[in-house]
Design an enzyme around this catalytic site. Structure first.
Site, PDB file in Angstrom:
ATOM      1  N   LYS A 112       0.825  -1.210   0.000  1.00  0.00           N
ATOM      2  CA  LYS A 112       0.000   0.000   0.000  1.00  0.00           C
ATOM      3  C   LYS A 112       0.859   1.259   0.000  1.00  0.00           C
ATOM      4  CE  LYS A 112      -4.350  -1.854   1.521  1.00  0.00           C
ATOM      5  NZ  LYS A 112      -5.556  -1.793   2.317  1.00  0.00           N
ATOM      6  N   LYS A 193      -4.363 -11.195  -5.756  1.00  0.00           N
ATOM      7  CA  LYS A 193      -5.587 -11.577  -5.038  1.00  0.00           C
ATOM      8  C   LYS A 193      -6.736 -10.650  -5.427  1.00  0.00           C
ATOM      9  CE  LYS A 193      -5.969  -8.934  -0.835  1.00  0.00           C
ATOM     10  NZ  LYS A 193      -7.122  -8.718  -0.026  1.00  0.00           N
ATOM     11  N   LYS A 196     -10.826  -5.404  -3.087  1.00  0.00           N
ATOM     12  CA  LYS A 196     -11.879  -4.418  -3.320  1.00  0.00           C
ATOM     13  C   LYS A 196     -11.325  -3.034  -3.618  1.00  0.00           C
ATOM     14  CE  LYS A 196     -13.320  -4.760   1.533  1.00  0.00           C
ATOM     15  NZ  LYS A 196     -12.568  -3.745   2.273  1.00  0.00           N
TER      16      LYS A 196
END
Ligand code: ATP
Ligand code: LTN
Length: 329
Positions: A112, A193, A196
């Protein structure tokens, strides 16, 4: 006393079948056996900017999705993290026993942080707050998808460190992963993966996606150039589709092999789309009913917060005493 279970999801983005198969489905399964607390972790969501009105609406949407999936609010607590201020309070105490190096090693943090120009401190602290969520309720079991396994190891390290510095305080939580579906991959790219925060069309199947959108995403899923399903040589895209089918259907490995061996990819995809949609349709109907009942979700959230607050307060009180922080005599 039944062992306690705690888990949560962030109210950011749209929940997808990966969230369902990796976590939510198991929450529903274990709620009769354990004392469960299912949380909407809004303080985690704001580690990256969230538009305030959208976040506020998302919190109730996620609660509605938990309930539509079959979480029974008579049995389990469905609560919002920021409604119980002890989460943040315990997080600070845990921050003070956590070396920065442990946090900098987290793969989710690294991924991130790499996407952002300036990295907020909250992103680094994220797993400490997660440890606080779990330890606050002395949870023994944490059902999550595979991507959270590293955060749970860290949670145990933090608990151990606190316990050895200040004396036995926290229960050591175990990670519980589903046997099938712990890591659903992106339909467009089976190397990453399903996530969302990934918003590209064709990446995920959202739990609230209309059936035709879900079917389209599955029919376009990336496979490989082999003519059909070969269980001795499964490419990642085909393996992912089979996993999705198996997790939704509950079939055994044997049943899967017998049914799908040699099947052409077009037919495989059609059957995967059918099983996914057969689950999504009744789920979405329940979701609409739940959200249509004015004030229902808000009531569940308020009652659950009221129920769990004393548990949280007791742990914070204990941790403060252990550390020598000020508590009333
Ligand atoms: P983001 O991409 O925004 O980090 P996410 O899709 O990973 O979001 P989370 O709120 O972080 O969703 O995860 C909620 C739960 O769903 C966690 O238990 C997580 O392990 C599980 N989960 C998330 N993605 C998957 C996946 N692709 N397969 C299986 N489980 C998953
Ligand atoms: N980091 C988790 C969400 C989360 C969580 C928790 C999961 C926050 N606190 C406590 C289990 C237990 C994620 O899925 N991204």
């Amino acid at each position: 006393m039944r062992a306690r279970v705690f888990s949560g999801m962030q109210p950011s983005g749209n929940l997808h079948i990966g969230n369902y198969l990796g976590a939510l489905k198991n929450w529903v399964r274990i709620q009769q056996e354990y004392e469960c607390i299912f949380c909407i972790v809004d303080l985690h969501a704001v580690t990256v900017y969230q538009e305030p009105a959208a976040l506020r609406a998302k919190i109730e949407e996620i609660a509605g999705l938990y309930l539509a999936a079959g979480i029974d609010p008579q049995v389990s607590a469905v609560m919002v993290q920021s409604a119980v201020p002890e989460h943040a309070e315990l997080a600070w105490m845990l921050t003070c026993v956590t070396p920065v190096g442990w946090l900098e090693r987290m793969t989710q943090y690294k991924a991130k942080a790499a996407k952002q120009e300036s990295v907020g401190d909250g992103l680094l602290q994220y797993p400490v707050l997660m440890a606080a969520d779990i330890l606050l309720y002395q949870a023994a079991i944490v059902p999550v998808g595979d991507d959270q396994a590293q955060h749970l190891e860290l949670t145990r390290d933090i608990a151990q460190r606190f316990n050895s510095l200040y004396g036995e305080t926290f229960v050591m939580p175990a990670t519980s992963l589903p046997s099938v579906g712990a890591r659903i991959m992106g339909l467009d790219d089976p190397q990453v993966k399903m996530s969302k925060s990934e918003t590209g069309a064709g990446h995920a199947v959202g739990l609230l996606d209309p059936p035709d959108k879900a079917r389209k995403a599955i029919m376009r899923a990336t496979t490989d150039s082999a003519p059909g399903v070969d269980f001795d040589n499964l490419g990642p895209g085909v393996a992912n589709l089979l996993t999705i089918y198996q997790a939704f259907s509950g079939w055994t490995d044997d049943q899967m092999r017998k049914h799908f061996a040699g099947m052409r990819y077009g037919d495989l995809k059609k059957q995967v789309a059918d099983v996914v949609i057969a689950h999504l349709e009744p789920f979405q109907k329940r979701y609409r009913e739940i959200m249509g009942e004015r004030g229902y979700v808000a009531r569940v959230l308020a009652e659950s917060a009221f129920r769990v607050r004393p548990l949280a307060a007791a742990t914070v009180e204990l941790a403060k005493r252990r550390m020598g922080l000020y508590t009333a005599e």
